[in-house]
Design a protein around this motif. Structure first.
Motif, PDB file in Angstrom:
ATOM      1  N   THR A  93       4.923   2.092   3.245  1.00 46.85           N
ATOM      2  CA  THR A  93       3.709   1.930   4.050  1.00 46.85           C
ATOM      3  C   THR A  93       3.633   0.518   4.630  1.00 46.85           C
ATOM      4  O   THR A  93       3.349   0.335   5.820  1.00 46.85           O
ATOM      5  CB  THR A  93       2.460   2.222   3.179  1.00 46.85           C
ATOM      6  OG1 THR A  93       2.600   3.531   2.635  1.00 46.85           O
ATOM      7  CG2 THR A  93       1.185   2.132   3.972  1.00 46.85           C
ATOM      8  N   HIS A 120       4.095  11.986   7.231  1.00 45.34           N
ATOM      9  CA  HIS A 120       3.197  11.522   6.176  1.00 45.34           C
ATOM     10  C   HIS A 120       2.088  10.726   6.871  1.00 45.34           C
ATOM     11  O   HIS A 120       2.319  10.125   7.913  1.00 45.34           O
ATOM     12  CB  HIS A 120       4.044  10.603   5.293  1.00 45.34           C
ATOM     13  CG  HIS A 120       3.432  10.176   4.013  1.00 45.34           C
ATOM     14  ND1 HIS A 120       2.532   9.150   3.938  1.00 45.34           N
ATOM     15  CD2 HIS A 120       3.633  10.599   2.741  1.00 45.34           C
ATOM     16  CE1 HIS A 120       2.200   8.970   2.677  1.00 45.34           C
ATOM     17  NE2 HIS A 120       2.853   9.829   1.915  1.00 45.34           N
ATOM     18  N   SER A 122       0.960   7.914   6.286  1.00 45.04           N
ATOM     19  CA  SER A 122       1.311   6.495   6.469  1.00 45.04           C
ATOM     20  C   SER A 122       2.157   6.314   7.725  1.00 45.04           C
ATOM     21  O   SER A 122       2.359   5.209   8.195  1.00 45.04           O
ATOM     22  CB  SER A 122       2.062   5.945   5.253  1.00 45.04           C
ATOM     23  OG  SER A 122       3.361   6.474   5.188  1.00 45.04           O
ATOM     24  N   ALA A 199      11.638   7.292   2.937  1.00 41.18           N
ATOM     25  CA  ALA A 199      11.029   7.322   1.591  1.00 41.18           C
ATOM     26  C   ALA A 199      11.445   8.562   0.804  1.00 41.18           C
ATOM     27  O   ALA A 199      11.696   8.499  -0.400  1.00 41.18           O
ATOM     28  CB  ALA A 199       9.510   7.257   1.691  1.00 41.18           C
ATOM     29  N   GLN A 200      11.537   9.694   1.503  1.00 36.51           N
ATOM     30  CA  GLN A 200      11.805  10.955   0.813  1.00 36.51           C
ATOM     31  C   GLN A 200      13.289  11.310   0.824  1.00 36.51           C
ATOM     32  O   GLN A 200      13.738  12.150   0.048  1.00 36.51           O
ATOM     33  CB  GLN A 200      11.002  12.067   1.508  1.00 36.51           C
ATOM     34  CG  GLN A 200      10.669  13.241   0.640  1.00 36.51           C
ATOM     35  CD  GLN A 200       9.935  12.866  -0.625  1.00 36.51           C
ATOM     36  OE1 GLN A 200      10.416  13.166  -1.709  1.00 36.51           O
ATOM     37  NE2 GLN A 200       8.809  12.199  -0.517  1.00 36.51           N
ATOM     38  N   SER A 220      10.927   3.172  -0.239  1.00 43.21           N
ATOM     39  CA  SER A 220      10.213   2.619  -1.402  1.00 43.21           C
ATOM     40  C   SER A 220      11.091   2.724  -2.641  1.00 43.21           C
ATOM     41  O   SER A 220      11.685   3.771  -2.889  1.00 43.21           O
ATOM     42  CB  SER A 220       8.929   3.406  -1.674  1.00 43.21           C
ATOM     43  OG  SER A 220       8.018   3.286  -0.608  1.00 43.21           O
ATOM     44  N   HIS A 222      10.075   2.962  -5.715  1.00 47.75           N
ATOM     45  CA  HIS A 222       9.531   3.811  -6.797  1.00 47.75           C
ATOM     46  C   HIS A 222       9.932   5.281  -6.676  1.00 47.75           C
ATOM     47  O   HIS A 222       9.704   6.054  -7.601  1.00 47.75           O
ATOM     48  CB  HIS A 222       8.001   3.672  -6.875  1.00 47.75           C
ATOM     49  CG  HIS A 222       7.255   4.310  -5.752  1.00 47.75           C
ATOM     50  ND1 HIS A 222       6.809   5.605  -5.804  1.00 47.75           N
ATOM     51  CD2 HIS A 222       6.878   3.846  -4.536  1.00 47.75           C
ATOM     52  CE1 HIS A 222       6.175   5.895  -4.675  1.00 47.75           C
ATOM     53  NE2 HIS A 222       6.210   4.842  -3.880  1.00 47.75           N
ATOM     54  N   LYS A 223      10.505   5.699  -5.551  1.00 45.68           N
ATOM     55  CA  LYS A 223      11.007   7.073  -5.459  1.00 45.68           C
ATOM     56  C   LYS A 223      12.498   7.139  -5.788  1.00 45.68           C
ATOM     57  O   LYS A 223      13.124   8.180  -5.718  1.00 45.68           O
ATOM     58  CB  LYS A 223      10.727   7.633  -4.060  1.00 45.68           C
ATOM     59  CG  LYS A 223       9.231   7.813  -3.836  1.00 45.68           C
ATOM     60  CD  LYS A 223       8.886   8.492  -2.542  1.00 45.68           C
ATOM     61  CE  LYS A 223       7.369   8.580  -2.428  1.00 45.68           C
ATOM     62  NZ  LYS A 223       6.919   9.037  -1.121  1.00 45.68           N
TER      63      LYS A 223
HETATM   64  C1  LIG Z   1       6.026   8.514  -0.285  1.00 48.34           C
HETATM   65  C2  LIG Z   1       6.182   8.537   1.149  1.00 48.34           C
HETATM   66  C3  LIG Z   1       5.615   7.530   1.967  1.00 48.34           C
HETATM   67  C4  LIG Z   1       4.732   6.434   1.420  1.00 48.34           C
HETATM   68  O1  LIG Z   1       5.414   5.615   0.539  1.00 48.34           O
HETATM   69  P1  LIG Z   1       4.633   4.470  -0.250  1.00 48.34           P
HETATM   70  O2  LIG Z   1       5.598   4.062  -1.314  1.00 48.34           O
HETATM   71  O3  LIG Z   1       3.394   5.097  -0.799  1.00 48.34           O
HETATM   72  O4  LIG Z   1       4.335   3.389   0.725  1.00 48.34           O
HETATM   73  C5  LIG Z   1       5.855   7.587   3.316  1.00 48.34           C
HETATM   74  N1  LIG Z   1       6.606   8.563   3.855  1.00 48.34           N
HETATM   75  C6  LIG Z   1       7.169   9.537   3.120  1.00 48.34           C
HETATM   76  C7  LIG Z   1       8.008  10.585   3.773  1.00 48.34           C
HETATM   77  C8  LIG Z   1       6.969   9.557   1.740  1.00 48.34           C
HETATM   78  O5  LIG Z   1       7.519  10.528   0.994  1.00 48.34           O
END
Ligand SMILES: *Cc1c(COP(=O)(O)O)cnc(C)c1O
Length: 403
Positions: A93, A120, A122, A199-200, A220, A222-223
């Motif tokens: 984000t 998403h 964001s 992110a995903q 990110s 954390h994923k």
């Molecule tokens: C999780 C996610 C985000 C947001 O990630 P943050 O770590 O919360 O900033 C954005 N886009 C996708 C596709 C996501 O899966």
């Protein structure tokens, strides 16, 4: 791949929830943390916690060295040309907002920005804000019923006015893998920049930013088995030079006086203030861990889980899966008849199974399907078929109670 051995690396997988062994199927929201990453965090705060880039003392130098080593690990993982093209941020984000804010000085009224319908929140809100500020126009690539993008429409949307294209690499709500190579190539024909939200995708796919020729790529930690509060913005050097800094503060300046301040070079221009030092170092450790398992192994195994889960779920009467493209990651979004997803999620939790329910920060997709939300089970390489079987039994029980 020895999954039993891998599971030993994750202390949380030993815990119980409401007296039942935890089955964690909310990996698309955040992944669990292996012991080696936890140890890295403990080691940092136990042995060399110090601020970086300014101290002459030993601790500060150790912390600086480890932090910059982590940046190089991230560079190599994403195959960026230069380490200074890796900006460490607080997460996806934050990274997206940095690019959106930077583009506000590059856009003018009538310019166009294209986003996909699979985004998403964001990835929608910052562009709406950018359009309000600059008078640029937001265009959307629509989606098909199966959860893929209408690429023929995209090809007609791109033109000389297009300045930016935004798309996620993988949809968090449906698991669809988007044809980002095609998206990037088309945008570049008209000189538009492309930002891909990874992110995903990054928990399953190792992206090569040079081969993709992408302008910006964000993710990110954390994923990806890392801690929360840290992520990256990869930007091509020419773009990062062009964009103005995001925030003012320490670290991002070369010289300061009340008459004029000059900015530091890359990556520091975009890293104002004390960063998440420990998080950055732990992010590097998490990438090492995932690479030691191997992304090819992870992808093959998760596909097995996806196929098994999908075929077992489809045996349940009235169950409908949203997102049915051939190219998808191990995410299954579904509903059973008219039962509200929240009610099923609450019962599954009582039975030890953690799934996500709701709109998954992707309300436009839910509106498209005319549903309030879905139940989303997302698998990781540390999950097993046995867990999926227990989940299916628990789900059947929930459906029986609610019908
Ligand atoms: C999780 C996610 C985000 C947001 O990630 P943050 O770590 O919360 O900033 C954005 N886009 C996708 C596709 C996501 O899966």
């Amino acid at each position: 791949m020895n999954v039993d051995k891998i599971r030993e690396d994750f202390p949380i997988l030993k815990r119980t929830v409401h007296g039942k062994p935890l089955i964690y199927f909310d990996n698309a929201a955040t992944s669990q943390t292996p012991q080696i990453v936890i140890d890295t965090i403990v080691d940092y705060y136990s042995n060399y916690n110090a601020n970086i880039h300014r101290g002459v003392h030993t601790l500060s130098q150790e912390a600086t060295d480890k932090y910059e080593e982590a940046r190089i690990k991230i560079q190599h993982h994403f195959n960026a040309k230069n380490a200074f093209e890796i900006i460490l941020t607080s997460g996806t984000t934050h990274s997206i907002n940095m690019v959106a804010s930077g583009f506000s000085s590059l856009l003018k009224k009538g310019d166009e920005i294209i986003v996909s319908a699979l985004e998403h929140h964001s990835n929608i809100v910052p562009w709406q804000m950018l359009c309000e500020k600059t008078g640029a126009i937001l265009k959307v690539i629509p989606m098909n019923l199966e959860g893929s993008l209408q690429m023929d429409v995209y090809h007609n949307l791109v033109n000389e006015k297009t300045k930016l294209v935004f798309c996620n690499h993988v949809s968090n709500a449906l698991g669809t893998v988007n044809p980002i190579e095609e998206i990037i190539e088309k945008a570049h024909q008209f000189g538009a920049a492309v930002l891909i939200d990874g992110a995903q995708a990054t928990p399953h796919i190792k992206p090569d930013v040079q081969a993709l020729d992408v302008d910006f790529y964000v993710a990110s930690a954390h994923k990806l088995c890392g801690p929360t509060g840290v992520g990256l913005l990869y930007g091509k050097e020419e773009w990062l030079q062009k964009l103005p800094p995001y925030q003012g503060g320490g670290e991002m300046i070369a010289t300061v006086s009340f008459e004029k301040t000059t900015y530091a070079g890359l990556p520091h221009k975009f890293e104002a203030g004390t960063p998440n030092i420990c998080g950055g170092i732990a992010f590097g450790a998490a990438l090492d861990y995932m690479n030691s398992i191997g992304f090819d192994n992870i992808a093959t195994y998760e596909e097995e889980l996806l196929h098994y889960g999908t075929s077992e779920l489809l045996k349940i009467e009235g169950l409908k899966i949203y997102g049915t493209t051939a190219e998808k990651t191990a995410v299954i979004s579904f509903n059973v008849g008219k039962i509200h997803p929240y009610d099923i999620g609450a019962i599954l939790d009582k039975l030890g199974v953690a799934v996500r329910t709701g709109h998954h920060c992707a309300q436009p997709i839910m509106d498209f399907y005319k549903i309030p939300g879905t139940i989303r089970a997302s698998f990781s390489f540390y999950n097993t078929k046995e867990e999926i079987a227990i989940f299916i039994t628990a789900l059947k029980k929930a459906v029986l109670m609610l019908s």
